[in-house]
Write an enzyme that holds these catalytic residues in place. Structure first.
Site, PDB file in Angstrom:
ATOM      1  N   SER A   1      22.857  31.629 -14.526  1.00  0.00           N
ATOM      2  CA  SER A   1      23.257  32.468 -13.409  1.00  0.00           C
ATOM      3  C   SER A   1      24.047  33.471 -13.833  1.00  0.00           C
ATOM      4  O   SER A   1      23.927  34.174 -14.903  1.00  0.00           O
ATOM      5  CB  SER A   1      23.443  31.692 -12.059  1.00  0.00           C
ATOM      6  OG  SER A   1      23.231  32.575 -11.117  1.00  0.00           O
TER       7      SER A   1
ATOM      8  N   ASP B   1      11.629  32.365  -9.981  1.00  0.00           N
ATOM      9  CA  ASP B   1      13.288  32.274  -9.484  1.00  0.00           C
ATOM     10  C   ASP B   1      13.603  33.635  -8.483  1.00  0.00           C
ATOM     11  O   ASP B   1      13.382  34.689  -9.036  1.00  0.00           O
ATOM     12  CB  ASP B   1      14.159  32.138 -10.866  1.00  0.00           C
ATOM     13  CG  ASP B   1      15.666  32.080 -10.386  1.00  0.00           C
ATOM     14  OD1 ASP B   1      16.135  32.036  -9.289  1.00  0.00           O
ATOM     15  OD2 ASP B   1      16.527  31.888 -11.472  1.00  0.00           O
TER      16      ASP B   1
ATOM     17  N   HIS C   1      16.250  27.517  -9.584  1.00  0.00           N
ATOM     18  CA  HIS C   1      17.265  28.286  -9.979  1.00  0.00           C
ATOM     19  C   HIS C   1      18.010  27.333 -10.931  1.00  0.00           C
ATOM     20  O   HIS C   1      18.753  26.502 -10.507  1.00  0.00           O
ATOM     21  CB  HIS C   1      18.132  28.860  -9.248  1.00  0.00           C
ATOM     22  CG  HIS C   1      19.244  29.840  -9.564  1.00  0.00           C
ATOM     23  ND1 HIS C   1      18.843  31.035 -10.284  1.00  0.00           N
ATOM     24  CD2 HIS C   1      20.576  29.889  -9.464  1.00  0.00           C
ATOM     25  CE1 HIS C   1      20.037  31.581 -10.849  1.00  0.00           C
ATOM     26  NE2 HIS C   1      20.840  30.779 -10.075  1.00  0.00           N
TER      27      HIS C   1
END
Length: 568
Positions: free
Chosen positions: A262, A485, A514
């Site tokens: 991320s 996502d 995710h």
């Protein structure tokens, strides 16, 4: 919206101008990719980073027993590394970053590798050498995202099957970035005030409600400035990348092997741009779009739009399993059931703590990870049957996590507000989010409120670095992405691959979890494991079939579900 990756199985343990004001792009003195005659003079930050790294290499890290506050058991070890608060003044104030390590055992997992059949053929995993020792390959440093998340728990994944062969070859190294946890912690308001509940969460807020949230955003920004003082401006992504360079040196690694999830992918991309010659291997899992024009205002608008799609995916799954949940046989019917619950909570919060705001936060997590789907659907069903307990258990704020939650939010806000220019006129925010909410009502306004302190930020704003590398500057790097996502929309992975020459993209098709590395998809894990252990990658792109959809579960089965709530 904070984009935090808490991997599938890993989560069971524990969000312009083309050059930066304080750092130069690849080929600069901070990242020597060009001949010396073409290299501009080093910036003060570049010189300070080099000095700090030299000192860290000499000092190393004294690893020992982890403090009880870290919650890590043996064989994990903990230590600290000092970094300058301000890299332009490396002899000035120093802060300590906490670091964790699980030493490679060299034993391996034996048997076959993790690769499975993907959409494009066989996975990348090969046969393991059962019973044979695995050669150690140094340290694998992990950042779980945020900004504001701690990776201190990372060594604990060594016990999981998906990580066995990797942990045999690498020391698994986690750390708490500056401001996080016990690494010079940042705070913007009292934890008890941050955790106040119940709260509202209107998808079509009134003028009066907007005025209230603007006032709260101004107060929060003021609290950050008051509590941190002059130090506030030093909590940036560029400084996080410099800290990573110092950590590499302190670990005694000539080159960095890194895995970022991320926001951690943006951190890794900055590092690769600044220090391409110091990169050994890098895994970018669930990539943030590194385009400077996206950082961070536009990125959050794109995220809100993507969550609407994922919210629909969840509702479609619930409708498909209506015989279990009885919430509706179509996505719209499930939405009606959800809105019924939200309306009741607005009138009478569950347990006095779960209002519409807490409900929305809990269901946002289902947008991150589909193994929340059965939990959340069951909670809705039980609430409508007159049993609010499951919903209270899942959605009510946990007093014991209030300090960590406030700290994480403070770091998220400081880093994103400092990193880039933001609109300072409320009318811009109001217009953009009003228009977007017509298409994406689920998350738009809550995302706006989370980021609105950046409109009233007192610290100087930086100009985002133009992430990109020249051909041949980097070894092959690996990007992992799920097509659906929401936290880091797929186009970010495509943009990152375009900017990092020689990078390879592995896509999990028609899936939206995710953070997919080390999770449920054996094909994805095969590519990741093979890359980390051998450096081999597919030619340019590869595809994996999606992992299976979650199965509906009973309340008894739900009680043993493995994933705790992530920090989102």
């Amino acid at each position: 919206m904070r984009a935090v990756a808490m991997y599938g199985t890993l989560a069971s343990l524990g969000s312009l101008v083309l050059t930066a004001l304080v750092a130069a792009p690849a080929g600069s003195a901070e990242s020597p990719a060009l001949p010396a005659l073409l290299t501009p003079p080093a910036s003060a930050e570049a010189r300070g980073t080099a000095l700090a790294a030299k000192r860290a290499a000499a000092a190393g890290i004294a690893f020992g027993k982890c403090p009880a506050a870290e919650g890590l058991s043996s064989p994990a070890q903990c230590g600290k590394v000092k970094v300058p608060l301000d890299y332009a003044a490396p002899d000035g104030r120093q802060i300590s970053l906490t670091v964790s390590r699980g030493k490679a055992d060299g034993k391996g997992a034996g048997g076959k590798g993790a690769g499975g059949k993907g959409a494009g053929g066989k996975g990348a995993g090969g046969k393991g050498a059962k019973g044979k020792a695995v050669a150690r390959q140094g340290a694998l440093v992990f950042n779980p995202g945020g900004p504001g998340a701690s990776g201190m728990y990372f060594p604990m994944v060594a016990s999981m099957p998906e990580w066995k062969r990797i942990s045999a070859a690498y020391d698994l190294v986690g750390y708490a970035p500056r401001g996080v946890g016990r690494s010079a912690p940042l705070s913007c308001q009292a934890p008890k005030d941050f955790a106040k509940a119940p709260t509202q969460s209107p998808s079509d807020p009134s003028v009066a409600y907007k005025r209230e949230r603007v006032a709260q955003a101004k107060a929060y920004a003021s609290g950050c400035a008051r509590n941190a003082g002059d130090a506030l401006r030093h909590y940036t992504s560029l400084n996080n990348a410099r800290d990573l360079e110092v950590l590499r040196a302190a670990l005694g690694q000539k080159k960095l092997t890194f895995m970022g999830a991320s926001y951690g992918t943006y951190l890794g991309a900055l590092y690769a741009t600044l220090y391409p010659g110091h990169v050994r291997r890098m895994v970018f899992d669930s990539a943030v779009n590194p385009d400077p024009h996206q950082i961070w205002y536009r990125s959050n608008l794109d995220q809100s739009l993507a969550f609407e799609t994922r919210w629909h995916d969840f509702r479609a799954w619930v409708a498909k399993h209506d015989k279990w949940y009885h919430l509706g046989k179509t996505p719209d019917a499930v939405l009606a059931s959800y809105e019924k619950v939200r309306a009741r909570l607005a009138h009478r919060p569950a347990g006095g703590k779960v209002g519409p705001g807490e409900l929305q936060t809990a269901f946002l997590r289902a947008g991150y990870f589909d193994d929340y789907w059965a939990l959340r659907a069951t909670a809705l069903t039980q609430y409508l049957k007159g049993n609010p307990k499951p919903l209270i258990e899942q959605a009510a704020p946990k007093p014991e996590s209030a300090w960590d939650d406030e700290n994480s939010n403070a770091v998220y806000t400081a880093v994103e507000c400092n990193d880039a220019p933001w609109p300072t006129d409320w009318q811009v925010w109001n217009h953009d989010n009003t228009e977007l909410a017509r298409r994406a009502p689920f998350e738009t306004w809550d995302n706006a409120w989370m980021n609105l302190p950046c409109a009233y930020w007192s610290a100087p704003r930086q100009v985002p670095l133009d992430v990109r590398t020249e051909p041949g500057a980097l070894p092959p790097t690996l990007i992992l992405a799920a097509e659906r996502d929401a936290a880091t929309p797929y186009k970010g992975a495509l943009e990152l691959q375009r900017r990092l020459e020689g990078s390879v993209l592995v896509t999990e098709r028609n899936a939206g979890t995710h953070g997919i590395g080390g999770g449920e998809n054996k094909c994805v894990n095969g590519y990741m494991e093979t890359y980390l252990l051998t450096g081999r990658t597919p030619v340019r792109r590869a595809q994996c079939a999606p992992h299976p959809e979650p199965n509906p579960v009973s309340l008894d089965e739900r009680a043993v579900a493995r994933r705790p709530a992530p920090a989102v």
